[in-house]
Write a protein that holds these residues in place. Structure first.
Motif, PDB file in Angstrom:
ATOM      1  N   LEU A 159       0.804  -1.220   0.000  1.00 48.92           N
ATOM      2  CA  LEU A 159       0.000   0.000   0.000  1.00 48.92           C
ATOM      3  C   LEU A 159       0.842   1.278   0.000  1.00 48.92           C
ATOM      4  O   LEU A 159       0.303   2.370  -0.162  1.00 48.92           O
ATOM      5  N   ILE A 160       2.142   1.142   0.185  1.00 49.18           N
ATOM      6  CA  ILE A 160       3.026   2.314   0.239  1.00 49.18           C
ATOM      7  C   ILE A 160       3.867   2.361  -1.033  1.00 49.18           C
ATOM      8  O   ILE A 160       4.385   1.323  -1.471  1.00 49.18           O
ATOM      9  N   PRO A 161       4.018   3.541  -1.648  1.00 44.50           N
ATOM     10  CA  PRO A 161       4.827   3.648  -2.878  1.00 44.50           C
ATOM     11  C   PRO A 161       6.227   3.068  -2.690  1.00 44.50           C
ATOM     12  O   PRO A 161       6.836   3.226  -1.628  1.00 44.50           O
ATOM     13  N   VAL A 162       6.723   2.430  -3.748  1.00 39.46           N
ATOM     14  CA  VAL A 162       8.026   1.753  -3.672  1.00 39.46           C
ATOM     15  C   VAL A 162       9.145   2.736  -3.344  1.00 39.46           C
ATOM     16  O   VAL A 162      10.032   2.438  -2.539  1.00 39.46           O
ATOM     17  N   HIS A 163       9.123   3.921  -3.964  1.00 42.73           N
ATOM     18  CA  HIS A 163      10.212   4.877  -3.720  1.00 42.73           C
ATOM     19  C   HIS A 163      10.256   5.318  -2.250  1.00 42.73           C
ATOM     20  O   HIS A 163      11.331   5.568  -1.701  1.00 42.73           O
ATOM     21  N   THR A 164       9.087   5.393  -1.624  1.00 47.12           N
ATOM     22  CA  THR A 164       9.042   5.735  -0.196  1.00 47.12           C
ATOM     23  C   THR A 164       9.665   4.623   0.635  1.00 47.12           C
ATOM     24  O   THR A 164      10.443   4.878   1.571  1.00 47.12           O
ATOM     25  N   GLN A 165       9.352   3.393   0.286  1.00 46.00           N
ATOM     26  CA  GLN A 165       9.898   2.253   1.022  1.00 46.00           C
ATOM     27  C   GLN A 165      11.410   2.141   0.834  1.00 46.00           C
ATOM     28  O   GLN A 165      12.138   1.831   1.782  1.00 46.00           O
TER      29      GLN A 165
END
Length: 204
Positions: A159-165
């Motif tokens: 549910l969280i954008p990949v770049h944020t992770q």
């Protein structure tokens, strides 16, 4: 849960490491102060504060005490006061030194404290007897903070954008919470997820 209790006369401090932060309870003579400091708000820059008793003030109070005694003796000899009146005169002469002692009470106390930088006060009494216990408790806070962020960030979240992770993984690595191989492993997982997501969009 790790706890630490510190007592200073009628006052006491209670610290408890919880899942997402540190709970603090200050029991003062006339009030109770409670709050929680969350792990994201704890920075771990440490500072030690030491305050010794002020010898000048102690000397002044002792001098005033002796002067009170001498003044009482002089008045008693000069006016031949009764025992009761002599006591009253002595108390009156002693009164200024009592006022100074009351006003400067904190200056007569020896204080040792250790604090860690946070959004709310995390200040521990740090006498010689307490040093090892406080240092161990602070290490436990650091370890608990590490485990908190590993649980929150070291995972693949759909549910969280990949770049944020990926940014979070870089942060974990910079904080030395994970090794380079751990970081590469989870980043590869996230990159694969990103590629699969692109392929899925192209096909649809």
């Amino acid at each position: 849960m790790e706890t630490l209790t510190q007592k200073d006369g009628r006052n006491s401090k209670y610290f408890e490491i919880q899942e997402d932060g540190v709970f603090v309870k200050n029991n003062f003579t006339k009030e109770i102060n409670e709050y929680k400091v969350y792990f994201p708000d704890i920075q771990f820059d440490e500072a030690v504060f030491r305050k010794k008793k002020d010898p000048v003030l102690i000397g002044i109070v002792i001098s005033m005490l002796f002067n009170s005694i001498l003044l009482t003796i002089v008045i008693n000899e000069g006016y031949q006061l009764s025992q009761k009146m002599g006591i009253i005169v002595f108390i009156a002469a002693l009164f200024p030194s009592l006022i100074v002692t009351a006003l400067c009470n904190n200056e007569f106390r020896k204080e040792n404290a250790k604090s860690i930088t946070a959004s709310k006060p995390l200040i521990f009494s740090y006498t010689k007897k307490e040093m090892s216990e406080v240092d161990r408790f602070i290490l436990n806070i650091k370890e608990s903070k590490k485990q908190f962020f590993l649980k929150e960030y070291y995972k693949v979240d759909n549910l969280i954008p990949v770049h944020t992770q990926i940014s979070r993984i870089h942060w974990l690595y910079e904080m030395k919470y994970i090794s380079e191989s751990d970081a590469r492993f989870i980043i590869d997982e996230l990159e694969n997820k990103k590629e699969l997501s692109k392929d899925f969009k192209i096909r649809t």
